[in-house]
Design a protein around this motif. Structure first.
Motif, mmCIF file in Angstrom:
data_model
loop_
_atom_site.group_PDB
_atom_site.id
_atom_site.type_symbol
_atom_site.label_atom_id
_atom_site.label_comp_id
_atom_site.label_asym_id
_atom_site.label_seq_id
_atom_site.Cartn_x
_atom_site.Cartn_y
_atom_site.Cartn_z
ATOM 1 N N ARG A 187 -6.718 -4.187 -8.139
ATOM 2 C CA ARG A 187 -7.817 -3.615 -8.935
ATOM 3 C C ARG A 187 -7.863 -2.102 -8.718
ATOM 4 O O ARG A 187 -7.178 -1.573 -7.854
ATOM 5 N N ALA A 188 -8.651 -1.408 -9.505
ATOM 6 C CA ALA A 188 -8.791 0.046 -9.354
ATOM 7 C C ALA A 188 -9.336 0.356 -7.959
ATOM 8 O O ALA A 188 -10.165 -0.382 -7.424
ATOM 9 N N TRP A 189 -8.847 1.452 -7.367
ATOM 10 C CA TRP A 189 -9.197 1.751 -5.985
ATOM 11 C C TRP A 189 -9.389 3.237 -5.755
ATOM 12 O O TRP A 189 -8.912 4.066 -6.496
ATOM 13 N N ASP B 68 -7.939 8.355 -6.564
ATOM 14 C CA ASP B 68 -8.377 7.143 -7.255
ATOM 15 C C ASP B 68 -7.293 6.717 -8.224
ATOM 16 O O ASP B 68 -6.662 7.539 -8.864
ATOM 17 N N GLN B 69 -7.050 5.432 -8.257
ATOM 18 C CA GLN B 69 -5.938 4.880 -9.017
ATOM 19 C C GLN B 69 -6.322 3.551 -9.623
ATOM 20 O O GLN B 69 -7.326 2.950 -9.257
ATOM 21 N N THR B 70 -5.465 3.075 -10.504
ATOM 22 C CA THR B 70 -5.609 1.740 -11.050
ATOM 23 C C THR B 70 -4.848 0.764 -10.155
ATOM 24 O O THR B 70 -4.208 1.166 -9.189
ATOM 25 N N ALA B 71 -4.903 -0.501 -10.501
ATOM 26 C CA ALA B 71 -4.205 -1.533 -9.725
ATOM 27 C C ALA B 71 -2.724 -1.184 -9.599
ATOM 28 O O ALA B 71 -2.119 -0.640 -10.524
ATOM 29 N N THR B 72 -2.151 -1.503 -8.458
ATOM 30 C CA THR B 72 -0.757 -1.133 -8.198
ATOM 31 C C THR B 72 0.230 -2.222 -8.561
ATOM 32 O O THR B 72 1.407 -1.957 -8.741
ATOM 33 N N SER C 162 -12.855 0.993 -6.697
ATOM 34 C CA SER C 162 -13.471 2.079 -7.468
ATOM 35 C C SER C 162 -14.771 1.583 -8.082
ATOM 36 O O SER C 162 -14.872 0.431 -8.490
#
Length: 148
Positions: A68-70, A108-112, A147
């Motif tokens: 998930r976004a993190w 901050d990023q989206t799911a990897t 996030s």
């Protein structure tokens, strides 16, 4: 003869009956996949030697896995005796003082996905003649959270 005939007939009827009899059931399977995070990095990050009045930059590499976004946070932990000024560059390119803040948002990023995401984090240590000579050791902590 009659006995073997009845045995054979009984076996044939059992086989025919077994082939014709069946039952089936359909079930619904439920599962909940939770949000999960994992982080991997080296246990030691060494700036080496630096003269008073100089700055030195080093980049730390982390790998993050998330479904998930993190957001990635950094903070100093324990008794903080950081010589000079320790700064970290965030995703926007801004330098922030690590020791003077309780927790800084770096990334901050989206799911990897299963391959994960490599994050390069630049650190800068600036010293002055007010810093006593010696070897210093302190700890920083990285935290991955969902996030908002």
């Amino acid at each position: 003869m009659k006995k073997s005939f009845f045995v054979a007939l009984s076996l044939m009827l059992m086989l025919l009956g077994a082939a014709a009899v069946q039952a089936a059931a359909v079930i619904t399977v439920q599962v909940e996949i939770l949000g999960g995070f994992s982080i991997d990095c080296s246990d030691l990050f060494n700036f080496g030697a630096v003269m008073p009045g100089q700055s030195i930059e080093e980049t730390l590499e982390l790998k993050v896995w998330s479904n998930r976004a993190w957001d990635l946070y950094v903070s100093c932990i324990g008794p903080v005796e950081v010589p000079g000024t320790l700064e970290v560059e965030d995703q926007r390119g801004l330098w922030q003082d690590v020791a003077s803040s309780s927790r800084l948002v770096l990334w901050d990023q989206t799911a990897t996905g299963s391959e994960g995401s490599v994050v390069h984090i630049p650190f800068r240590l600036s010293t002055s003649y007010a810093d006593a000579p010696g070897e210093y050791e302190f700890q920083i902590e990285f935290t991955v959270v969902p996030s908002l």
